[in-house]
Design a protein around this motif. Structure first.
Motif, mmCIF file in Angstrom:
data_model
loop_
_atom_site.group_PDB
_atom_site.id
_atom_site.type_symbol
_atom_site.label_atom_id
_atom_site.label_comp_id
_atom_site.label_asym_id
_atom_site.label_seq_id
_atom_site.Cartn_x
_atom_site.Cartn_y
_atom_site.Cartn_z
ATOM 1 N N ALA A 14 58.580 34.212 47.055
ATOM 2 C CA ALA A 14 58.421 32.874 46.492
ATOM 3 C C ALA A 14 57.045 32.303 46.841
ATOM 4 C CB ALA A 14 59.529 31.950 47.008
ATOM 5 N N LEU A 15 56.620 32.514 48.082
ATOM 6 C CA LEU A 15 55.296 32.037 48.487
ATOM 7 C C LEU A 15 54.199 32.696 47.648
ATOM 8 C CD1 LEU A 15 55.619 31.955 52.399
ATOM 9 C CD2 LEU A 15 55.448 29.995 50.863
ATOM 10 N N TRP A 16 54.361 34.005 47.435
ATOM 11 C CA TRP A 16 53.359 34.754 46.665
ATOM 12 C C TRP A 16 53.304 34.245 45.225
ATOM 13 C CZ3 TRP A 16 49.631 37.903 48.253
ATOM 14 C CH2 TRP A 16 49.014 38.762 47.333
ATOM 15 N N SER A 17 54.472 34.026 44.646
ATOM 16 C CA SER A 17 54.545 33.539 43.272
ATOM 17 C C SER A 17 53.920 32.145 43.164
ATOM 18 C CB SER A 17 56.001 33.505 42.815
ATOM 19 O OG SER A 17 56.106 32.980 41.505
ATOM 20 N N ASN A 18 54.237 31.279 44.122
ATOM 21 C CA ASN A 18 53.676 29.931 44.116
ATOM 22 C C ASN A 18 52.164 29.948 44.329
ATOM 23 O OD1 ASN A 18 56.207 28.844 43.713
ATOM 24 N ND2 ASN A 18 56.539 28.363 45.875
ATOM 25 N N LEU A 19 51.732 30.853 45.216
ATOM 26 C CA LEU A 19 50.293 31.011 45.466
ATOM 27 C C LEU A 19 49.568 31.413 44.191
ATOM 28 C CD1 LEU A 19 47.621 31.784 46.979
ATOM 29 C CD2 LEU A 19 48.765 33.885 47.666
ATOM 30 N N ASN A 68 44.697 34.653 40.343
ATOM 31 C CA ASN A 68 45.195 34.849 38.984
ATOM 32 C C ASN A 68 45.321 36.321 38.606
ATOM 33 O OD1 ASN A 68 45.374 32.081 38.456
ATOM 34 N ND2 ASN A 68 43.220 31.962 37.846
ATOM 35 N N SER A 69 44.580 37.172 39.311
ATOM 36 C CA SER A 69 44.614 38.599 38.980
ATOM 37 C C SER A 69 45.400 39.421 40.001
ATOM 38 C CB SER A 69 43.182 39.142 38.869
ATOM 39 O OG SER A 69 42.479 38.970 40.083
ATOM 40 N N LEU A 70 46.064 38.761 40.942
ATOM 41 C CA LEU A 70 46.861 39.482 41.937
ATOM 42 C C LEU A 70 48.063 40.131 41.273
ATOM 43 C CD1 LEU A 70 46.938 36.853 44.842
ATOM 44 C CD2 LEU A 70 45.621 38.989 44.785
ATOM 45 N N GLN A 71 48.539 41.219 41.870
ATOM 46 C CA GLN A 71 49.754 41.864 41.379
ATOM 47 C C GLN A 71 50.913 40.876 41.454
ATOM 48 O OE1 GLN A 71 50.545 45.794 43.143
ATOM 49 N NE2 GLN A 71 48.432 45.797 43.881
ATOM 50 N N GLU A 72 51.832 41.018 40.517
ATOM 51 C CA GLU A 72 52.959 40.097 40.442
ATOM 52 C C GLU A 72 53.927 40.296 41.603
ATOM 53 O OE1 GLU A 72 54.516 36.803 38.757
ATOM 54 O OE2 GLU A 72 52.889 37.923 37.802
ATOM 55 N N TYR A 73 54.203 41.557 41.905
ATOM 56 C CA TYR A 73 55.183 41.864 42.944
ATOM 57 C C TYR A 73 54.553 42.764 44.005
ATOM 58 C CZ TYR A 73 58.235 40.234 39.210
ATOM 59 O OH TYR A 73 58.805 39.484 38.233
#
Length: 201
Positions: A14-19, A68-73
């Motif tokens: 969740a933190l990664w997604s929000n980030l 914006n270009s980080l992997q999704e998962y």
């Protein structure tokens, strides 16, 4: 963003997604959560603590800059540890510590294991634990690093393989050989795995 971001127990996904969506609080929580681990790991690869701090901060700066270009998962902890390892390797190459290489294979693992005696109830076992520390720190650097990543940082074999730039079987062999060497000598009443996973500092 949702108020749940304020909860430090929020999971990494969740933190990664929000980030990735631009939430600064999630970025700050990830920084606070893993900064200490990344510094500790970085210091195991380089004796230059100030440069290690710079590398860790640069990793987080890049994550925010290129969010914006980080992997999704991703497995966040493994991703961060791997990023720090690669950043330090590039630093070594830039400083000409190594010749024309950024290979992480050239990094020497410097971490000294120190298993505390919190679980020790008798003098004999305390002496065995001291001996175990000695055995751990005499292991080949790659075996020691694999054990550190597995039992201190909680990475799985696949993640360790990716970090060390080896295949799955090679990473598994590093762990197996390291544990085999320790088990041959460990005769204490406390299970070896318990000491490695809960008491290695």
């Amino acid at each position: 963003m949702s108020h749940i971001v304020k909860n430090k127990l929020i999971d990494d996904a969740a933190l990664w997604s929000n980030l990735k969506a631009g939430d600064e609080k999630s970025f700050s929580l990830l920084f606070e959560k893993y900064y200490g681990d990344l510094i500790s790991y970085g210091n195991s690869l380089s004796p230059y603590s100030e440069k290690v701090q710079d590398c860790v901060q640069d990793v987080f700066a890049d994550i925010w800059l290129y969010r914006n270009s980080l992997q999704e998962y991703v497995t966040v902890k493994a991703y961060l540890l791997s990023s720090v390892r690669k950043r330090i390797a590039r630093l070594f190459e830039r400083d000409h510590i190594f010749r024309k290489t950024t290979s992480t294979e050239k990094l020497e693992f410097l971490f000294d294991f120190s298993i505390e005696n919190d679980l020790v109830e008798d003098e004999l076992t305390a002496e065995r634990v001291l001996y175990l520390n000695k055995l751990l720190n005499e292991l080949p650097a790659r075996q020691k690093e694999a054990l550190y990543l597995r039992y201190h940082q909680g990475l799985n074999v696949e993640q360790i393989a990716e970090m060390l730039d080896v295949n799955y079987q090679s990473a598994n062999n590093l762990l197996y050989r390291g544990l085999l060497s320790l088990r041959k000598e460990w005769k204490g009443s406390i299970p070896l795995i318990l000491l490695l996973s809960t008491n290695v500092l």
